[in-house]
Design a protein around this motif. Structure first.
Motif, PDB file in Angstrom:
ATOM      1  N   LYS A 131      59.162  33.648 -18.116  1.00 31.24           N
ATOM      2  CA  LYS A 131      59.179  33.468 -19.559  1.00 31.24           C
ATOM      3  C   LYS A 131      58.418  34.603 -20.252  1.00 31.24           C
ATOM      4  O   LYS A 131      57.340  35.002 -19.803  1.00 31.24           O
ATOM      5  N   TYR A 132      58.977  35.119 -21.329  1.00 31.63           N
ATOM      6  CA  TYR A 132      58.326  36.111 -22.190  1.00 31.63           C
ATOM      7  C   TYR A 132      57.078  35.483 -22.781  1.00 31.63           C
ATOM      8  O   TYR A 132      57.109  34.358 -23.281  1.00 31.63           O
ATOM      9  N   ASP A 133      55.943  36.187 -22.717  1.00 29.29           N
ATOM     10  CA  ASP A 133      54.660  35.646 -23.140  1.00 29.29           C
ATOM     11  C   ASP A 133      53.927  36.655 -24.023  1.00 29.29           C
ATOM     12  O   ASP A 133      53.071  37.406 -23.542  1.00 29.29           O
ATOM     13  N   PRO A 134      54.249  36.706 -25.332  1.00 24.62           N
ATOM     14  CA  PRO A 134      53.621  37.703 -26.210  1.00 24.62           C
ATOM     15  C   PRO A 134      52.122  37.509 -26.355  1.00 24.62           C
ATOM     16  O   PRO A 134      51.392  38.457 -26.621  1.00 24.62           O
ATOM     17  N   GLY A 135      51.635  36.294 -26.124  1.00 24.30           N
ATOM     18  CA  GLY A 135      50.198  36.031 -26.211  1.00 24.30           C
ATOM     19  C   GLY A 135      49.408  36.739 -25.124  1.00 24.30           C
ATOM     20  O   GLY A 135      48.197  36.895 -25.236  1.00 24.30           O
ATOM     21  N   ASN A 136      50.090  37.171 -24.086  1.00 25.46           N
ATOM     22  CA  ASN A 136      49.428  37.892 -22.995  1.00 25.46           C
ATOM     23  C   ASN A 136      49.870  39.345 -22.927  1.00 25.46           C
ATOM     24  O   ASN A 136      49.803  39.969 -21.876  1.00 25.46           O
ATOM     25  N   GLY A 137      50.349  39.867 -24.048  1.00 23.28           N
ATOM     26  CA  GLY A 137      50.643  41.289 -24.128  1.00 23.28           C
ATOM     27  C   GLY A 137      52.054  41.724 -23.799  1.00 23.28           C
ATOM     28  O   GLY A 137      52.325  42.920 -23.754  1.00 23.28           O
ATOM     29  N   ASP A 138      52.986  40.791 -23.580  1.00 19.76           N
ATOM     30  CA  ASP A 138      54.367  41.197 -23.321  1.00 19.76           C
ATOM     31  C   ASP A 138      54.946  41.874 -24.551  1.00 19.76           C
ATOM     32  O   ASP A 138      54.776  41.408 -25.678  1.00 19.76           O
TER      33      ASP A 138
END
Length: 167
Positions: A131-138
């Protein structure tokens, strides 16, 4: 979902043949091993830019494989293999990483193997998706597709199949 095909529909995908440089299972996200698309390896950069290029079992527009087990048979290092360059809206049978193997840091967490239909997907860095995880810098530029079904693989040590669509 059980399928005996890796590329499951959408516009005609570009097909390529080459040599595997490591063990590659049909459905893995792959990349050129030497830059010239004659050899392939699993996509190796977690959440890194990736083209939607997947290993297939046979040239997908020719005779499809005839058994569900055939898509589970990995290519060995040095074996001749098939690949499909997906286009937008192509659906593919891919693999989700085994969440119980996650290191538990950054985007490498088991919850990123719990995927709902519609979730954006990126490379896990071993040929599998997560899963794409923008909260972890993706980065949004690393997204290769969107899940077309729910798959919760957060508690498994092995990769699981998922239907996804290239975007």
């Amino acid at each position: 979902m059980t399928s005996n095909k890796i590329v499951m529909g959408g516009p005609e995908a570009d097909e390529k043949e080459g040599e595997a440089t490591e063990s590659i299972t049909p459905g893995h996200l792959i990349e050129p091993a030497n830059g010239d698309y004659e050899q392939f390896k699993k996509h190796a950069t977690a959440a890194g830019p990736a083209e939607p290029l997947v290993a297939t079992k046979a040239a997908y527009s020719g005779d499809p494989t005839t058994s569900a087990e055939a898509v589970e048979d990995a290519y060995a290092n040095g074996e001749y293999m098939f690949a499909a360059g997906l286009k937008r809206f192509n659906r593919s049978l891919g693999l989700v990483f085994g969440g119980s193997n996650a290191a538990g840091a950054g985007a490498d967490v088991a919850t990123n193997a719990n995927i709902s239909e519609g979730d954006l997907l990126v490379s896990y860095g071993n040929g599998a998706l997560r899963k794409y995880d923008p909260g972890n810098g993706d980065s949004p530029g690393a997204v290769v597709g969107r899940a077309r079904e729910d798959v919760d693989n957060s508690g498994s040590a092995t990769q699981a199949r998922i239907v996804w669509e290239a975007i």
